[in-house]
Write an enzyme that holds these catalytic residues in place. Structure first.
Site, short mmCIF file in Angstrom:
data_model
loop_
_atom_site.label_atom_id
_atom_site.label_comp_id
_atom_site.label_asym_id
_atom_site.label_seq_id
_atom_site.Cartn_x
_atom_site.Cartn_y
_atom_site.Cartn_z
N PHE A 116 0.48 -1.18 0.19
CA PHE A 116 -0.29 -0.45 0.11
C PHE A 116 0.61 1.25 0.22
CE2 PHE A 116 0.98 -0.22 4.79
CZ PHE A 116 0.66 1.46 5.20
N LYS A 117 2.33 1.49 0.23
CA LYS A 117 2.80 2.10 0.63
C LYS A 117 3.21 2.84 -1.06
CE LYS A 117 3.57 1.69 4.51
NZ LYS A 117 5.14 1.57 5.53
N ASP A 118 3.02 1.95 -1.90
CA ASP A 118 2.63 2.65 -3.03
C ASP A 118 2.21 3.69 -3.47
OD1 ASP A 118 5.44 0.90 -4.26
OD2 ASP A 118 4.27 -0.88 -4.54
N THR A 149 7.90 0.59 3.14
CA THR A 149 8.03 2.03 2.93
C THR A 149 9.57 2.14 2.01
OG1 THR A 149 6.92 2.90 5.22
CG2 THR A 149 8.58 4.28 4.00
#
Length: 507
Positions: A116-118, A149
């Site tokens: 999800f960090k993308d 991250t």
């Protein structure tokens, strides 16, 4: 729009200033002076934008409320450059999928590094490049990662003009796949630093370097951790996208073999009452967020403060349950490195939730003096603070919607097995923590959306333990663990990291 520090520094800054700065000069975190308010009419307008024009244009609508020092046409172009089907694999960008009545997964892991960090980091890379080009400057990014991250930042920044990345990570504390994603990169502007310690040591180093104002200015140090407001702001967008999908026509069930069954309902109207809190004319939803550093769920707090109709914001932790303990007891008690558990959901092996300060600032009525005392004096001397007797804490659930829960290794194995057996879909270990806790917080008539954290391949050993089989691996990552590694081992010492940065910048 101006931004202030949670610890009371007198300066008020614009977005592009804090984009490149990270922490405030007094060690506080930046927040907007006020949260822009979104009424029901605006919500419906944005619903149409997402439906008709897509996620990128929704991102522009949200971000433009907070960013007034980038021309609107440029900001829209940056959003459209970032959120493409080519990069995220699907036109919805964050498709919502129904597991069963009232329970959904929001897919956030379709980006380049499968986490999800993308969602925020891809935008951050484009924002950095844009602003540095406008200024004719360079930036040296210092970050800390417990797993996702780092790779998201490095893949977003590799090859970007004017940007170097120095990413710290805890030695031996990430999965082999996570390590390989980062350490195999050979780009000249990417520097991996393995720290002899845990994630909290890495995070402490980033803050220590950022608080050395002379060093920070000389070497133009910036951050990509969610202490950087720009990253957290980008994450606010997918709460709106999830809400629109859950309260519009039913999202498609997962295809057979990916979490659904044959003969799924497809696009149907909502059943009477679903998506609407009792007595509320506006549909409500709840979100459960696997969280260690409080960044992802803090973005949900911001969305709720803006007016997004969120019933509950549920914080799901692993065995490192600092946040769950606070929401249950009012006591925030950080753990020493030796007491930070190494778990099978390693991206949450965190005992100092750096973004938590932003929420406490709002909780205490934006009293910067109290926040500076709690997160400065009390945490540094006592390692804890206690708000259990404070009336603001006692009303936190009602005013801010927060709830919490904890998941263990045994829980996540069981949730992974159950989800695969009943719905035919594999989930990663952190998403499993979220699903376990979400089931404990369901409310009749209010959809619960669990934010997916990563694809299962990033935590293959635990998936194999749970299911007796390895998860599928995208073709582009075949053999990644065998690639040559480029990483520097350093002690958990800010001076050593500063010396390393100086040597590579001065070269």
């Amino acid at each position: 729009m101006k931004y202030l520090s949670t610890r009371g520094h007198a300066d008020r800054k614009q977005f592009c200033e804090i984009l490149l700065e990270g922490l405030a000069p007094d060690g506080g975190l930046y927040l907007p002076e006020t949260y822009p308010q979104v009424d029901a009419a605006t919500l419906e307008k944005w619903r149409a934008v997402y439906r008709d024009s897509g996620y990128a244009d929704l991102a522009f609508e949200v971000l433009s409320l907070y960013i007034d020092d980038i021309p609107p046409a440029d900001l829209k172009a940056l959003c459209r450059k970032t959120y493409t089907e080519a990069v995220f694999g699907t036109p919805e960008i964050v498709p919502l999928r129904k597991l069963e009545d009232g329970l959904y997964l929001e897919a956030l892991s379709n980006g380049p590094t499968l986490a999800f960090k993308d969602m925020a980091m891809q935008l951050l890379g484009n924002l950095f490049e844009y602003e540095l080009a406008r200024r004719g400057e360079e930036l040296n990014i210092l970050g800390a990662t417990s797993g996702d991250t780092g790779s998201a930042a490095e893949y977003a920044m590799r090859g970007k003009k004017g940007v170097r990345v120095f990413m710290t990570s805890p030695q031996g504390r990430m999965s082999p796949f996570q390590q390989a994603q980062m350490f195999s990169l050979q780009d000249a502007n990417i520097h991996n630093i393995a720290i002899e310690g845990v994630f909290d040591d890495c995070q402490d180093i980033v803050k220590a370097v950022s608080n050395d104002l002379a060093f920070k200015r000389k070497y133009k140090i910036g951050t990509v951790n969610s202490i950087n407001w720009a990253r957290l702001l980008a994450q606010v967008v997918y709460y709106f996208a999830g809400y629109f999908q859950a309260t519009g026509p039913h999202p498609n069930p997962l295809p057979e073999g990916e979490g659904g069954k044959k003969g799924g309902a497809g696009l149907l109207p909502l059943p009477p009452g679903e998506g609407r809190g009792e007595g509320s004319p506006v549909p409500k939803v709840s979100f459960t967020v696997p969280s260690g550093n409080f960044g992802n769920v803090c973005a949900g707090h911001v969305a709720r403060m803006m007016g997004l109709p969120i019933d509950k914001l549920v914080v799901a932790t692993n065995e490192n349950d600092v946040l769950d303990e606070f929401f249950r007891t009012g006591v925030y008690r950080v753990r020493a490195s030796a007491d930070t558990h190494e778990t099978s959901s390693p991206s949450m092996d965190i005992s100092k939730a750096s973004n938590f300060e932003r929420f406490v600032f709002d909780l205490l009525g934006r009293d910067a003096t109290r926040v500076a005392d709690l997160f400065g004096a009390q945490l540094s001397t006592q390692g804890r603070f206690d708000l259990s007797g404070d009336t603001t804490y006692q009303s936190a659930a009602r005013h801010y919607g927060f709830a919490s829960g904890k998941s263990t290794h045994a829980d996540r194995l069981q949730t992974i097995r159950d989800t695969f057996a009943r719905f035919g879909t594999m989930i990663d270990t952190h998403t499993a923590d979220g699903l376990k806790v979400a089931r404990e917080q369901l409310s009749a008539g209010v959809p619960m959306i669990v934010l997916e954290t990563a694809l299962p391949i990033k935590f293959a050993a635990t998936i194999e333990e749970a299911l007796g089989r390895l998860p599928p691996r995208p073709a582009r990552f075949e053999g990644i663990e065998a690639l040559p590694k480029r990483v520097q081992l350093l002690p958990a010492d800010a001076a050593a990291v500063k010396a390393y940065i100086a040597s590579h910048v001065d070269d």
